[in-house]
Design an enzyme around this catalytic site. Structure first.
Site, PDB file in Angstrom:
ATOM      1  N   CYS A 169      30.840  28.645  14.207  1.00 59.81           N
ATOM      2  CA  CYS A 169      31.588  28.789  12.953  1.00 59.81           C
ATOM      3  C   CYS A 169      31.739  30.233  12.505  1.00 59.81           C
ATOM      4  O   CYS A 169      32.535  30.512  11.599  1.00 59.81           O
ATOM      5  CB  CYS A 169      30.908  27.997  11.836  1.00 59.81           C
ATOM      6  SG  CYS A 169      30.524  26.302  12.262  1.00 59.81           S
ATOM      7  N   HIS A 301      30.696  29.617   2.634  1.00 61.15           N
ATOM      8  CA  HIS A 301      30.803  28.813   3.854  1.00 61.15           C
ATOM      9  C   HIS A 301      31.033  27.361   3.447  1.00 61.15           C
ATOM     10  O   HIS A 301      31.911  26.702   3.993  1.00 61.15           O
ATOM     11  CB  HIS A 301      29.535  28.972   4.695  1.00 61.15           C
ATOM     12  CG  HIS A 301      29.624  28.353   6.050  1.00 61.15           C
ATOM     13  ND1 HIS A 301      30.670  28.601   6.911  1.00 61.15           N
ATOM     14  CD2 HIS A 301      28.796  27.491   6.709  1.00 61.15           C
ATOM     15  CE1 HIS A 301      30.480  27.927   8.037  1.00 61.15           C
ATOM     16  NE2 HIS A 301      29.360  27.247   7.937  1.00 61.15           N
ATOM     17  N   HIS A 338      37.275  22.250   8.020  1.00 62.48           N
ATOM     18  CA  HIS A 338      36.498  23.249   8.759  1.00 62.48           C
ATOM     19  C   HIS A 338      37.156  23.515  10.103  1.00 62.48           C
ATOM     20  O   HIS A 338      37.146  22.679  10.999  1.00 62.48           O
ATOM     21  CB  HIS A 338      35.076  22.729   8.958  1.00 62.48           C
ATOM     22  CG  HIS A 338      34.093  23.795   9.339  1.00 62.48           C
ATOM     23  ND1 HIS A 338      34.463  25.048   9.762  1.00 62.48           N
ATOM     24  CD2 HIS A 338      32.720  23.793   9.371  1.00 62.48           C
ATOM     25  CE1 HIS A 338      33.388  25.766  10.036  1.00 62.48           C
ATOM     26  NE2 HIS A 338      32.323  25.028   9.797  1.00 62.48           N
TER      27      HIS A 338
END
Length: 410
Positions: A169, A301, A338
Site C-alpha cells: 500500500c 491511510h 483502496h
C-alpha cells in the site's frame, strides 16, 4: 547544505469516482462514493460467481487513452499499466510538458502492489482451466511490475532513471519520495511519479477475503462498527520538478513536496506497529519544518480496518500531542476505495486540490465515535472549508512498510 526544493507542476488521476483528476476531486469533495456491489464471474472452470463491494473505474480508460495517443495500445498493456499511462498523460498535459524535449533526461518512478494480475489470471485460466499450453506472447511484459514505468518512458521519450517500486500500500508513496530524491541528487530536473493498480479479479477478491481484510457493507474509516476496506482500481500521477527549473520555464506551480518519511515496522506481515507510523510522520514533518505547525490537512491511510485506524489515530496523537485535534483529517478511501499501490498518489492528488480550493472532502459512512480513534478532527458529513496550507499523506502497508509525504500549498 540546503536541499533542492521540489515543485509539483502537474496532476493526473483515474479512479472509481472519476475519469480524470477534476472529476475525481469533485466527487471526493461532494461526498460521492464510487463503491458498488458488482458481480464477478470466474468463468466455467472456477467457483460460482458472486457480488463484491468494489471500486471499479467507470469509464473506458483504454478507449480514452488510445484516443489521446491516436494509436492502439491495449494488446500490449495490462489494465494497471493503462491506468498509469492515462494518469501520466493527464499530469504531463497539466504541467505543459507534453512533447517537451526536456523529458529526455527526466525520471519515471511508479509504484504498484502486485502488477498485471488481470493478465496473469487469464493466462492461468488458459493454462490450467483450458489445459492449453499456449498463452499470449506478451504475457510476461504485461505482467511485470515495471511495465507501466516502461510504457510511460517509451510514450514520452524519457531516457533518464526509470524504474518501479513495489511496497504494497505504500508503493506510490515510496515512488513519489524516490522521484524527489532523484531531483535533489541532481539526477533529474523532472520526475513523473505515481502509481497504478488493477486488482479486481475473481481470484484476487477471494484472497483479500481470506485474510479478513475487506468489508461487504461499507468502508467506515475511524468509525465505530468499521469492519474492513474495499478493493479498488485506478491510477494517479504527479509531475515533480526542480523548483528553479519549473520557474525558469514559467510552469504553474501547484505545490511543494516539502518533506517525506519512510520507515519499517520490522514486526508483523499484516498488523501495523505504532513506532513505524510515528517514525514516518515525524521524519516527514521535521524535514518540512511543520512538526509544530497548526492546521495541517491530514489525508489519512484510513483503511476502515479495526487495527489500522486504531494504530494511525494513536500515532497521530503521539506525533502531534495536544495539537492533534487541531488538524482536519480526511480519509477518501471511503469514496474511492483502496487502490493498494496507487492509493497514496491518488490521495496526494486529491489533497493538493483540496488545499487549492480551501475545502476538505468528507469521510463517508461514519456510524459514530470509536474511543480508540478519539482526539482527531474528523471531517464528517460534508465538505468543510479550511485554510490549511500544509498537507500530510500517510500510507502504512502490509509488511510494515510506511511512508508519509508533506506538501505545502503554492
Amino acid at each position: 547544505m540546503s536541499l533542492t526544493r521540489v515543485a509539483v507542476t502537474g496532476l493526473g488521476a483515474v479512479s472509481a469516482i472519476g475519469d480524470d483528476k477534476d472529476t475525481s476531486w469533485q466527487a471526493a469533495r461532494d461526498g460521492v462514493s464510487g463503491l458498488k456491489h458488482t458481480f464477478l464471474d470466474p468463468g466455467p472452470n472456477g467457483p460460482p460467481g458472486r457480488e463484491w463491494l468494489i471500486g471499479k473505474v467507470k469509464g473506458d480508460t483504454l478507449a480514452a487513452l488510445e484516443a489521446v495517443l491516436s494509436r492502439r495500445v491495449g494488446s500490449s498493456l495490462d489494465p494497471f499499466a493503462v491506468f498509469s499511462l492515462k494518469a501520466a498523460h493527464e499530469a504531463l498535459a497539466d504541467a505543459g510538458l507534453l512533447g517537451s524535449d526536456g523529458l529526455v533526461k527526466a525520471a519515471v518512478v511508479f509504484g504498484h502492489g502486485i502488477g498485471g494480475l488481470t493478465t496473469q489470471e487469464k493466462s492461468y485460466e488458459r493454462f490450467y482451466g483450458l489445459r492449453n499450453p499456449k498463452v499470449h506472447p506478451l504475457t510476461v511484459p504485461r505482467v511485470m511490475v515495471s511495465a507501466p514505468s516502461s510504457a510511460i518512458a517509451m510514450e514520452f521519450g524519457v531516457k533518464g532513471p526509470v524504474f518501479a517500486v513495489s511496497s504494497a500500500c505504500s508503493s506510490s508513496g515510496h515512488a513519489i519520495a524516490q522521484g524527489a530524491m532523484l531531483i535533489q541528487a541532481g539526477r533529474a530536473k523532472v520526475a513523473i511519479v505515481g502509481g497504478g493498480e488493477a486488482l479486481i479479479t475473481p481470484a484476487d477478491m477471494h484472497c483479500w477475503e481470506g485474510i479478513q481484510a475487506t468489508t461487504q457493507t461499507a468502508i467506515r474509516p475511524f468509525s465505530a462498527g468499521r469492519d474492513g476496506m474495499v478493493i479498488a482500481e485506478g491510477g494517479a500521477c504527479m509531475i515533480l520538478e526542480d523548483w528553479d527549473h519549473a520557474e525558469r520555464r514559467g510552469a504553474r506551480i501547484l505545490g511543494e513536496l516539502a518533506g517525506f518519511g519512510m520507515s519499517s515496522d520490522a514486526g508483523h506481515l499484516t498488523q501495523p506497529a505504532l513506532d513505524g507510523a510515528v517514525s514516518s510522520m515525524t521524519q516527514a514533518c521535521e524535514l518540512a519544518g511543520v512538526l509544530e505547525a497548526d492546521n495541517i490537512l491530514i489525508a489519512a491511510h484510513g483503511t476502515g480496518t479495526q487495527l489500522n485506524d486504531k494504530n494511525e489515530a494513536e500515532a497521530i496523537r503521539a506525533v502531534f500531542g495536544a495539537r492533534a485535534g487541531g488538524h482536519p483529517l480526511t480519509a477518501t478511501k471511503s469514496a474511492h476505495g483502496h487502490l493498494i499501490g496507487a492509493t497514496t498518489a491518488l490521495q496526494a492528488v486529491i489533497g493538493l486540490m483540496a488545499l487549492a480550493e480551501g475545502v476538505a472532502p468528507p469521510i463517508l459512512n461514519y456510524a459514530g465515535p470509536d474511543p480508540d480513534c478519539a482526539g482527531l478532527d474528523l471531517v464528517l458529513g460534508k465538505a468543510r472549508p479550511i485554510d490549511s496550507r500544509v498537507l500530510m499523506v500517510n500510507s502504512f502497508a502490509f509488511g510494515g512498510l510506511n511512508t508519509s509525504l508533506v506538501f505545502k500549498a503554492a
